[in-house]
Scaffold this active site. Structure first.
Site, PDB file in Angstrom:
ATOM      1  N   ASP A 197       0.817  -1.203   0.000  1.00  0.00           N
ATOM      2  CA  ASP A 197       0.000   0.000   0.000  1.00  0.00           C
ATOM      3  C   ASP A 197       0.855   1.258   0.000  1.00  0.00           C
ATOM      4  OD1 ASP A 197       0.786  -0.919   2.642  1.00  0.00           O
ATOM      5  OD2 ASP A 197      -0.367   0.757   3.449  1.00  0.00           O
ATOM      6  N   TYR A 212       1.311   0.372  16.017  1.00  0.00           N
ATOM      7  CA  TYR A 212       2.699   0.757  16.268  1.00  0.00           C
ATOM      8  C   TYR A 212       2.792   1.634  17.509  1.00  0.00           C
ATOM      9  CZ  TYR A 212       3.587  -0.742  11.462  1.00  0.00           C
ATOM     10  OH  TYR A 212       3.689  -1.478  10.315  1.00  0.00           O
ATOM     11  N   LYS A 227      -0.256  -6.470  13.807  1.00  0.00           N
ATOM     12  CA  LYS A 227       1.095  -6.238  13.295  1.00  0.00           C
ATOM     13  C   LYS A 227       1.721  -5.124  14.110  1.00  0.00           C
ATOM     14  CE  LYS A 227       3.268  -4.141   9.173  1.00  0.00           C
ATOM     15  NZ  LYS A 227       3.048  -3.817   7.743  1.00  0.00           N
TER      16      LYS A 227
END
Length: 265
Positions: free
Chosen positions: A25, A144, A174
Site C-alpha cells: 500500500d 505501532y 502487526k
C-alpha cells in the site's frame, strides 16, 4: 468474537495459523517506488515465493487478482503521504463494504499508539472492527508504538499497542520488532491475537531473515513486511526465504540457502 466467515477468510490469508503477508500500500505513502511500478510482476513473484497474502489500497485491486496465484488479498483502510504535513496522521481511505466489493479476504487499519492522532485512530479502528464483524471480515490492526518520547522498539510500548488492538476487536495484530526474541516474547504474551512483525526499511538479506527467525522464536505468528520484500532485487527469492522460516521452521542459514540467497546475505 470470531465467526465462520472470519475463520474461513483467515485461512485464505495464512497457512496453519501463521502468516506471510506482503503489504504494498506504499504507493499512497511514497509514490510509485521500486517494486510498485510493475506491481503485477511483484505480486506474482512474492506469491510464487510463498507469501500467503498481499495487501494494497482498494484502487489497486484490479491489478492484484490476476497476479496473486490464488493467494489471499487484504485491503488497507487508511493512509497518509510522506510529503504531506504529518505522515502519522492516517486518514480513512476505504470501508469494509468497499473491501468486500473489490474481493478482499480481510481488511487492515493502521494506528499509531501514543501519537497525537491516537484518539481519532482508536475511534476509527473500533468502528472498523464493528463493521467488519457484520461482514464476517477479519481485521489486521497495524498497531505501532509511535509518538513524542516513545521508543518504537520498546517491548513495553509494543506490548501496549498489541493489547490495544485486541481490546478493540482486531483478529491479527502487526507491530514493530523489539530487536531480539527474548524481549519480543513479552509483546507476544501481551495478547492472545496472532502477532506479526513489520519489516521497516530494507536491510540485508541476513538481517531480514534473522528478524523473522527472532519473531518465530518468540512465539510470534509471522510477518507483514513491505519494503524488505517488494523492493528486493528478487522479491520471489526473499519471499521464499521468509516463508521457509515462518512455515517450515528453517534456520536463518537454511532459509537463505533454500532461496539461493546465501551468497548475497
Amino acid at each position: 468474537m470470531t465467526t465462520t466467515g472470519i475463520d474461513a477468510r483467515l485461512d485464505r490469508i495464512g497457512t496453519d495459523d501463521s502468516y506471510v503477508i506482503i503489504p504494498m500500500d506504499h504507493g499512497i505513502t511514497m509514490g510509485a517506488v521500486q517494486g510498485l511500478k510493475d506491481i503485477e510482476a511483484t505480486i506474482d513473484g512474492v506469491t510464487r515465493g510463498g507469501a500467503d497474502a498481499v495487501l494494497t489500497q482498494k484502487g489497486v485491486a484490479p491489478r492484484v487478482h490476476e497476479n496473486k496465484n490464488d493467494k489471499g488479498y487484504i485491503v488497507h483502510l487508511n493512509g497518509s503521504t510522506t510529503i504531506g504535513p504529518d505522515e502519522q496522521d492516517k486518514r480513512m481511505t476505504g470501508t469494509v463494504e468497499e473491501a468486500v466489493r473489490v474481493g478482499a479476504d480481510a481488511v487492515s487499519f493502521h494506528i499509531n499508539v501514543g501519537s497525537d492522532h491516537e484518539p481519532d485512530q482508536i475511534t476509527q479502528l473500533a468502528e472498523v472492527t464493528e463493521d467488519a464483524q457484520r461482514f464476517g471480515m477479519p481485521v489486521l490492526a497495524m498497531a505501532y508504538a509511535r509518538g513524542p518520547g516513545i521508543d518504537s522498539a520498546d517491548p513495553e510500548a509494543l506490548g501496549h499497542a498489541v493489547r490495544l488492538a485486541e481490546e478493540l476487536g482486531a483478529d491479527i495484530v502487526k507491530t514493530g520488532y523489539s530487536g531480539d526474541a527474548e524481549s519480543f516474547r513479552h509483546v507476544v504474551e501481551s495478547t492472545r491475537l496472532p502477532v506479526v512483525i513489520a519489516g521497516g526499511s530494507k536491510g540485508t538479506d541476513r538481517e531480514t531473515i534473522e528478524m523473522v527467525r527472532g519473531v518465530m522464536d518468540a512465539g510470534g505468528s509471522g510477518i507483514s513486511m513491505g519494503r524488505s520484500i517488494f523492493q528486493h532485487e528478487d522479491p520471489e527469492a526473499i519471499a521464499t526465504a521468509v516463508s521457509g522460516v515462518v512455515h517450515d521452521d528453517l534456520s536463518t542459514d537454511e532459509a537463505l540457502d533454500a532461496a539461493g540467497l546465501a551468497l548475497q546475505a
